[in-house]
Design a protein around this motif. Structure first.
Motif, PDB file in Angstrom:
ATOM      1  N   ASP A  74       4.910  81.669  69.406  1.00  0.00           N
ATOM      2  CA  ASP A  74       5.180  81.059  70.714  1.00  0.00           C
ATOM      3  C   ASP A  74       6.669  80.776  70.897  1.00  0.00           C
ATOM      4  OD1 ASP A  74       2.496  81.112  71.386  1.00  0.00           O
ATOM      5  OD2 ASP A  74       2.153  78.992  70.896  1.00  0.00           O
ATOM      6  N   VAL A  75       7.300  80.215  69.869  1.00  0.00           N
ATOM      7  CA  VAL A  75       8.722  79.881  69.957  1.00  0.00           C
ATOM      8  C   VAL A  75       9.555  81.146  70.149  1.00  0.00           C
ATOM      9  CG1 VAL A  75      10.697  79.029  68.624  1.00  0.00           C
ATOM     10  CG2 VAL A  75       8.581  77.709  68.699  1.00  0.00           C
ATOM     11  N   VAL A  76       9.269  82.176  69.370  1.00  0.00           N
ATOM     12  CA  VAL A  76      10.047  83.414  69.458  1.00  0.00           C
ATOM     13  C   VAL A  76       9.821  84.103  70.801  1.00  0.00           C
ATOM     14  CG1 VAL A  76      10.390  85.700  68.426  1.00  0.00           C
ATOM     15  CG2 VAL A  76      10.209  83.677  66.963  1.00  0.00           C
ATOM     16  N   GLN A  77       8.613  84.083  71.302  1.00  0.00           N
ATOM     17  CA  GLN A  77       8.362  84.666  72.619  1.00  0.00           C
ATOM     18  C   GLN A  77       9.117  83.899  73.699  1.00  0.00           C
ATOM     19  OE1 GLN A  77       4.093  84.893  73.058  1.00  0.00           O
ATOM     20  NE2 GLN A  77       3.959  86.705  71.765  1.00  0.00           N
ATOM     21  N   LEU A  81       7.018  76.478  60.926  1.00  0.00           N
ATOM     22  CA  LEU A  81       5.867  76.387  61.824  1.00  0.00           C
ATOM     23  C   LEU A  81       4.739  77.277  61.332  1.00  0.00           C
ATOM     24  CD1 LEU A  81       7.890  76.956  65.126  1.00  0.00           C
ATOM     25  CD2 LEU A  81       7.117  74.744  64.247  1.00  0.00           C
ATOM     26  N   ASP A  82       3.527  77.015  61.814  1.00  0.00           N
ATOM     27  CA  ASP A  82       2.442  77.945  61.514  1.00  0.00           C
ATOM     28  C   ASP A  82       2.667  79.226  62.329  1.00  0.00           C
ATOM     29  OD1 ASP A  82       0.967  77.922  64.101  1.00  0.00           O
ATOM     30  OD2 ASP A  82       0.462  75.847  63.563  1.00  0.00           O
ATOM     31  N   ALA A  83       1.932  80.260  62.006  1.00  0.00           N
ATOM     32  CA  ALA A  83       2.169  81.587  62.594  1.00  0.00           C
ATOM     33  C   ALA A  83       2.050  81.579  64.113  1.00  0.00           C
ATOM     34  CB  ALA A  83       1.203  82.607  61.990  1.00  0.00           C
ATOM     35  N   ASP A  84       1.054  80.889  64.652  1.00  0.00           N
ATOM     36  CA  ASP A  84       0.884  80.866  66.114  1.00  0.00           C
ATOM     37  C   ASP A  84       2.042  80.157  66.810  1.00  0.00           C
ATOM     38  OD1 ASP A  84      -1.515  82.257  66.039  1.00  0.00           O
ATOM     39  OD2 ASP A  84      -2.740  80.435  65.966  1.00  0.00           O
ATOM     40  N   TYR A 129      15.886  72.389  66.636  1.00  0.00           N
ATOM     41  CA  TYR A 129      14.435  72.274  66.538  1.00  0.00           C
ATOM     42  C   TYR A 129      13.973  72.371  65.091  1.00  0.00           C
ATOM     43  CZ  TYR A 129       9.490  73.118  67.292  1.00  0.00           C
ATOM     44  OH  TYR A 129       8.129  73.024  67.241  1.00  0.00           O
ATOM     45  N   PHE A 130      14.447  73.392  64.382  1.00  0.00           N
ATOM     46  CA  PHE A 130      13.995  73.604  63.014  1.00  0.00           C
ATOM     47  C   PHE A 130      14.543  72.561  62.055  1.00  0.00           C
ATOM     48  CE2 PHE A 130      13.505  78.229  64.340  1.00  0.00           C
ATOM     49  CZ  PHE A 130      12.141  78.081  64.577  1.00  0.00           C
ATOM     50  N   ASN A 131      15.666  71.957  62.356  1.00  0.00           N
ATOM     51  CA  ASN A 131      16.233  70.922  61.484  1.00  0.00           C
ATOM     52  C   ASN A 131      15.427  69.633  61.527  1.00  0.00           C
ATOM     53  OD1 ASN A 131      18.295  72.395  60.299  1.00  0.00           O
ATOM     54  ND2 ASN A 131      19.683  72.001  62.005  1.00  0.00           N
ATOM     55  N   ARG A 132      14.506  69.538  62.445  1.00  0.00           N
ATOM     56  CA  ARG A 132      13.620  68.365  62.508  1.00  0.00           C
ATOM     57  C   ARG A 132      12.655  68.333  61.325  1.00  0.00           C
ATOM     58  NH1 ARG A 132      10.976  68.812  68.265  1.00  0.00           N
ATOM     59  NH2 ARG A 132       9.321  69.124  66.796  1.00  0.00           N
ATOM     60  N   PHE A 133      12.433  69.471  60.677  1.00  0.00           N
ATOM     61  CA  PHE A 133      11.423  69.560  59.622  1.00  0.00           C
ATOM     62  C   PHE A 133      12.023  69.383  58.262  1.00  0.00           C
ATOM     63  CE2 PHE A 133       9.860  71.909  63.260  1.00  0.00           C
ATOM     64  CZ  PHE A 133       8.619  71.337  63.428  1.00  0.00           C
TER      65      PHE A 133
END
Length: 79
Positions: free
Chosen positions: A45-48, A38-41, A75-79
């Protein structure tokens, strides 16, 4: 028992200081991992959201952590 386990037990008991310590311990690593996908923003958001979920469901923290990591991997395996 390791430091992480001690912190988790204290968070389960409602310790805000332990939660803050757990956050400081894992935040950078989780951000780094999320930024692989993901991009930084969006990564922030995900980590928060992860940490919000941990605090809101702290009584069941072992289940929350397991469910969170399963969801993150999905979620991350979608990429």
């Amino acid at each position: 028992m390791d430091d992480n386990s001690l912190l988790i037990n204290e968070v389960k008991a409602g310790s805000r200081a332990a939660f803050n310590a757990l956050y400081r311990l894992h935040y950078v690593g989780l951000i780094s991992y999320a930024e692989l996908f993901l991009d930084a923003d969006a990564a922030e958001d995900v980590v928060q959201d992860v940490f919000l979920n941990v605090w809101q469901n702290r009584e069941n923290l072992n289940e929350v952590i397991s469910r969170t990591f399963v969801n993150l991997n999905a979620y991350f395996n979608r990429f």
